[in-house]
Scaffold this active site. Structure first.
Site, PDB file in Angstrom:
ATOM      1  N   GLU A   1      17.544 -25.150  -8.453  1.00 25.48           N
ATOM      2  CA  GLU A   1      18.520 -25.074  -9.535  1.00 25.48           C
ATOM      3  C   GLU A   1      19.527 -24.011  -9.144  1.00 25.48           C
ATOM      4  O   GLU A   1      19.188 -22.837  -9.014  1.00 25.48           O
ATOM      5  CB  GLU A   1      17.842 -24.738 -10.875  1.00 25.48           C
ATOM      6  CG  GLU A   1      17.134 -25.938 -11.480  1.00 25.48           C
ATOM      7  CD  GLU A   1      16.629 -25.708 -12.904  1.00 25.48           C
ATOM      8  OE1 GLU A   1      16.843 -24.613 -13.457  1.00 25.48           O
ATOM      9  OE2 GLU A   1      16.012 -26.643 -13.452  1.00 25.48           O
TER      10      GLU A   1
ATOM     11  N   ASP B   1      21.448 -16.416 -21.601  1.00 19.76           N
ATOM     12  CA  ASP B   1      20.809 -15.622 -20.556  1.00 19.76           C
ATOM     13  C   ASP B   1      20.662 -14.161 -20.938  1.00 19.76           C
ATOM     14  O   ASP B   1      21.528 -13.585 -21.599  1.00 19.76           O
ATOM     15  CB  ASP B   1      21.623 -15.723 -19.257  1.00 19.76           C
ATOM     16  CG  ASP B   1      21.461 -17.085 -18.612  1.00 19.76           C
ATOM     17  OD1 ASP B   1      20.322 -17.415 -18.226  1.00 19.76           O
ATOM     18  OD2 ASP B   1      22.455 -17.823 -18.514  1.00 19.76           O
TER      19      ASP B   1
ATOM     20  N   TYR C   1      13.539 -30.280 -19.067  1.00 18.89           N
ATOM     21  CA  TYR C   1      13.273 -28.860 -18.837  1.00 18.89           C
ATOM     22  C   TYR C   1      12.776 -28.285 -20.155  1.00 18.89           C
ATOM     23  O   TYR C   1      13.537 -28.208 -21.122  1.00 18.89           O
ATOM     24  CB  TYR C   1      14.588 -28.207 -18.405  1.00 18.89           C
ATOM     25  CG  TYR C   1      14.547 -26.727 -18.049  1.00 18.89           C
ATOM     26  CD1 TYR C   1      13.860 -25.790 -18.825  1.00 18.89           C
ATOM     27  CD2 TYR C   1      15.244 -26.251 -16.940  1.00 18.89           C
ATOM     28  CE1 TYR C   1      13.852 -24.441 -18.502  1.00 18.89           C
ATOM     29  CE2 TYR C   1      15.256 -24.896 -16.609  1.00 18.89           C
ATOM     30  CZ  TYR C   1      14.558 -24.009 -17.397  1.00 18.89           C
ATOM     31  OH  TYR C   1      14.568 -22.670 -17.086  1.00 18.89           O
TER      32      TYR C   1
END
Ligand SMILES: Cc1ncc(COP(=O)(O)O)c(C=O)c1O
Lengths: 404, 270
Positions: free
Chosen positions: B49, B60, B175
Site C-alpha cells: 500500500e 491519520d 480493509y
C-alpha cells in the site's frame, strides 16, 4: 435563476448535496454517526418540545431577537443607501456563533452524549461551545490552531474559565483547518460518547444543513424587522464569509425574494493577486476537504493551500457547500476586501457609530460602505454584524504599534 | 483476474496470509521510495500500500501526518507517485500496488487522467480514505472499467447493511479498520477483531485485510490467524522517521521489522 420555496426544499438533497457540492466524504468510522445524526435531527426538527426549548434559550439565554439598528450617521457620511446593522454582536458571548451552539448542544443532550468537541478559529465558536457546555454540564474539548491560540489569547482564557480543555494544534498550518482535522481525529476515536459541534456551515452532511437551520433565525428576524422599521425588504444584504454560517443565516430566509441582492465578503488578506488571502469563492476551485465538496484554496496538485487573513475567523481555505452552489447559480455575489480595508471598516464603525465590530465583521462593514455609496438614498443595505471586536483589541493594538 | 486477486488466491491455496506494508510515497525523499518498495518485497511483502501524501490527512495520527509533511516538503505530487510505481514495475511485475490516500489530489488531477495514468503505470488498486461508496458513483466505474480494484474500508461502526453494500462495491479485498481511532493510535483487541472479521466473512466472499494496531510479529500473527492479511503502517513509517538520515540503515531497519512478521505469519497453522 429564480428560486422558489419548493426548489429550496431539495437543497440539500437526500445525500446532502447542493448541486455538485456538499456530500459526506468521511472515513468509514464516522459514517454511521452521521447517518444517526441526520435521522435524529430530522425527527427533532419537527418535535415541538425541541423547538420550544431552542426558542426559549434563544430568547432568554442569548437575548434574541437582536436589534436591527439604523446607522444614521454612517449612512449620512457614506452618502448613499441607508445602512442598517443586524446586531448579532449583542448576543450572549458576543457573536452569532451561539445560535448554532445552543441548537447543537440541545441535539447532544437529546442524543444523550456527555462529551462535546469543537474546533475554533477566532475562538468565538470555542467560547460559545464552552458556554453552553458549562450550562448543560457537558465535558468540553476545544481544538484550536497554535497560531490562533497566540493571536486570540483572550478567548483561550475565556474558554478555560468556562471549564473547557483547549487543545493547541501543532500540525499543518496551525490554524482553523488543522483544528478541524484534529477535531475529526478525536471524533473518530471517541465516536460513541462524543458529539462534535461544528462551528460553521462546512463539514459532512448533515452539518451544513443543521447549522444553516439554526443560524437562519438571523435572516428571519431581519426580514420582519426590516419590513416593520424600514417598511420594505432590504435591497442588499452584506455578510462576511469564513465558513459561511453568519452569511447563510442572513441570506437563507431571503433566497426567494428576487429583489434582495446578497454579498458574501471573503478575506482578501494582502490582496487576491498576492495569493496571501482566504477567499476560496473569489479565487479557488472546487475540491474535497473536511467531508464535503466545495470551493477550496489548493495548489495544482490538490494540496490545501496556506491562507492568510488578519482575522482568525476567516482564515479558512474552504467554505460551506451551499455558498458554492449559490455562487454557481448566481444567486449570491462573493467579493473580497483586504486586511487594510477591513481595518478601515473597523475604525470607521467604531468612530462613527460607537460599535466596535469583530475583525471578521469589519470585512462586511468595509464592503457595505463601498456598496452603499453607489446606491440610492431610499435603498436599504443590511450588514450582518456577526460579532463584537473585544477579542481583537490586542491584534488592533499591535497593528498600531502598541504593546499591551 | 486482477494481480491482487491472483496473489490472494494463491496465498489462500497455500494456507498463507498476506503481509501488506504501507509507506508514504516520497518519505523521507522521493528518490528513495522505489528502493524502499523493493526492500519491502524482499522482506516478505505480498502487496504494497503506497500512500499518496496529503496536506490534511484527517484519518491519520501524528506518525503518518509527519510522513506526509516530510514528503510534501519535496513537492511530491500524485503524478510523481504514479511515476514511482512505473519505475518499480520495470523490475517487479508481480507485487500488487495499492495507492492509498485522500480524494482531493485525485480530483485535482482529474479522475479520468488519474485512472488512465495509474493503470498504465501498473497500479492495481485504489483505496481512498474519504470516499465512501455513497459518493463514488462517478469515480468507481472509472476504476472498474480499467480493472483497477476499488478497495473500501470497513470499521467497527459499520452496520451489516453497509458491510454488504460496501463489499458489493469492492474488489480485490476489503480493509477492516481494527479500532475506532486514527492510524497509529489505539491498541488492537484481538478477540473483538476475530469475531468482527468472522462476521464480515459471513457477509462477503472477498478476502479481508486488517489494519491499524499491528506493530510486531505477535500482533501480526494474532491478526493473521483470524483474517486473510495484515496491513502494517505506522510502525514502518515511524522506523523510516527514525532512520531517515541513513539510507543503508533504513533499509536494514525495515527488513528487520518485517521479516519476523513474515515468519510469524508463515508459521501459523490455520
Ligand atoms: C464574529 C465572527 N464573524 C464571522 C466568523 C466567520 O464564520 P462564519 O463564516 O461561519 O460566519 C467568525 C468565526 O470565528 C466570527 O467569530
Amino acid at each position: 435563476m429564480k428560486l422558489t420555496e419548493e426548489m429550496l426544499s431539495g437543497f440539500p438533497d437526500a445525500r446532502g448535496h447542493f448541486g455538485a457540492y456538499g456530500g459526506r466524504f468521511v472515513s468509514e468510522t464516522l459514517f454511521d454517526s452521521l447517518m444517526t445524526l441526520e435521522k435524529e435531527y430530522k425527527r427533532l426538527k419537527n418535535d415541538p418540545d425541541f423547538q420550544a426549548e431552542f426558542d426559549k434559550d434563544l430568547a432568554h439565554y442569548v437575548g434574541r431577537p437582536s436589534p436591527l439598528y439604523f446607522a444614521e450617521r454612517l449612512s449620512r457620511e457614506t452618502g448613499g443607501a441607508q445602512i442598517w446593522l443586524k446586531r448579532e454582536d449583542l448576543n450572549h458571548t458576543g457573536a452569532h456563533k451561539v445560535n448554532n451552539t445552543i441548537g447543537q448542544a440541545l441535539l447532544a443532550s437529546f442524543l444523550g452524549k456527555k462529551r462535546v468537541i469543537a474546533e475554533t478559529g477566532a475562538g468565538q465558536h470555542g467560547v460559545a461551545t464552552a458556554t453552553v457546555c458549562a450550562r448543560l454540564g457537558l465535558e468540553c474539548h476545544v481544538f484550536m490552531g497554535a497560531e490562533d491560540v497566540q493571536r486570540q489569547s483572550l478567548n483561550v482564557y475565556r474558554m478555560k474559565l468556562l471549564g473547557a480543555t483547549v487543545h493547541s494544534v501543532q500540525s499543518g498550518t496551525k490554524t482553523l483547518k488543522d483544528a478541524m482535522n484534529d477535531a475529526m481525529r478525536d471524533w473518530v476515536a471517541n465516536v460513541d460518547d462524543t458529539f462534535y459541534i461544528i462551528g460553521t456551515v462546512a463539514g459532512p452532511h448533515p452539518y451544513p444543513l443543521l447549522v444553516r437551520d439554526f443560524q437562519s433565525v438571523i435572516g428571519r428576524e431581519t426580514r420582519e424587522q426590516c419590513l416593520a422599521q424600514a417598511r420594505k425588504l432590504p435591497d442588499a444584504l452584506v455578510a462576511c464569509v469564513g465558513g459561511g454560517s453568519n452569511a447563510i443565516g442572513m441570506f437563507y430566509p431571503f433566497l426567494t425574494d428576487e429583489s434582495v441582492q446578497m454579498y458574501g465578503v471573503e478575506a482578501g488578506g494582502l490582496g487576491i493577486e498576492t495569493g496571501k488571502h482566504a477567499a476560496p469563492l473569489s479565487a479557488g476551485r472546487p475540491g474535497v476537504l473536511h467531508g464535503n465538496r466545495t470551493y477550496l484554496m489548493e495548489d495544482e496538485n490538490g494540496q490545501i493551500a496556506g491562507t492568510h487573513s488578519v482575522s482568525a475567523g476567516l482564515d479558512y481555505p474552504g467554505v460551506g457547500p451551499e455558498h458554492s452552489w449559490l455562487k454557481d447559480i448566481g444567486r449570491a455575489n462573493y467579493v473580497s476586501v483586504t486586511d487594510d480595508e477591513a481595518m478601515e471598516g473597523f475604525r470607521k464603525l467604531t468612530r462613527v457609530e460607537g460599535i466596535m465590530p469583530a475583525l471578521e465583521t469589519a470585512h462586511a462593514v468595509a464592503y457595505a460602505i463601498k456598496l452603499a455609496a453607489t446606491m440610492e438614498k431610499d435603498q436599504v443595505v443590511v450588514i450582518n454584524v456577526s460579532g463584537r471586536g473585544d477579542k481583537d483589541i490586542q491584534t488592533v493594538a499591535k497593528l498600531d504599534g502598541i504593546e499591551m | 483476474m486482477s494481480r491482487i486477486e491472483g496473489v490472494l488466491k494463491s496465498l489462500k491455496s497455500q494456507g498463507r496470509k498476506a503481509l501488506i506494508p504501507y509507506i508514504t510515497a516520497g518519505d523521507p525523499h522521493p528518490d528513495q521510495t522505489v528502493e524502499l518498495m523493493h526492500t519491502l518485497v524482499k522482506a516478505g511483502a505480498d502487496i504494497i500500500e503506497l500512500g499518496v501524501p496529503f496536506s490534511d490527512p484527517m484519518a491519520d495520527g501524528p506518525v503518518i501526518q509527519q510522513a506526509c509533511e516530510r514528503s510534501l516538503v519535496h513537492g511530491t505530487s500524485l503524478r510523481q507517485v504514479i511515476g514511482m510505481v512505473k519505475t518499480f514495475r520495470e523490475t517487479d511485475d508481480q507485487t500488487p500496488i495499492v495507492l492509498m490516500g485522500y480524494l482531493n489530489p485525485m480530483e485535482a488531477m482529474g479522475y479520468e487522467l488519474f485512472a488512465n495514468s495509474a493503470k498504465e503505470a501498473g497500479v492495481d488498486g485504489i483505496l481512498t480514505v474519504d470516499l465512501p461508496p455513497e459518493e463514488a458513483d462517478e469515480v468507481a466505474p472509472l476504476f472498474t472499467e480499467r480493472n483497477l480494484d476499488a478497495i473500501f474500508l470497513l470499521a467497527p461502526t459499520t452496520t451489516d447493511d453497509r458491510i454488504r453494500a460496501i463489499s458489493e462495491h469492492s474488489s480485490g479485498y476489503v480493509y477492516y479498520v481494527s479500532f475506532k481511532g486514527v492510524t497509529g493510535s489505539g491498541t488492537i483487541d484481538i478477540d473483538e477483531v476475530a469475531s468482527k472479521v468472522a462476521h464480515i466473512h459471513e457477509l462477503t466472499a472477498l478476502p479481508v485485510g486488517v489494519g491499524f494496531g499491528i506493530r510486531d510479529a505477535e500482533t501480526a500473527a494474532a491478526v493473521g490467524r483470524v483474517s486473510d492479511g495484515v496491513i502494517v503502517g505506522s510502525v514502518l513509517v515511524d522506523t523510516i522517521a527514525r532512520n531517515q538520515a541513513d539510507p543503508v540503515q533504513l533499509n536494514k531497519a525495515l527488513t528487520d521489522l518485517l521479516h519476523p512478521m513474515r515468519e510469524a505469519l508463515d508459521n501459523l497453522t490455520v
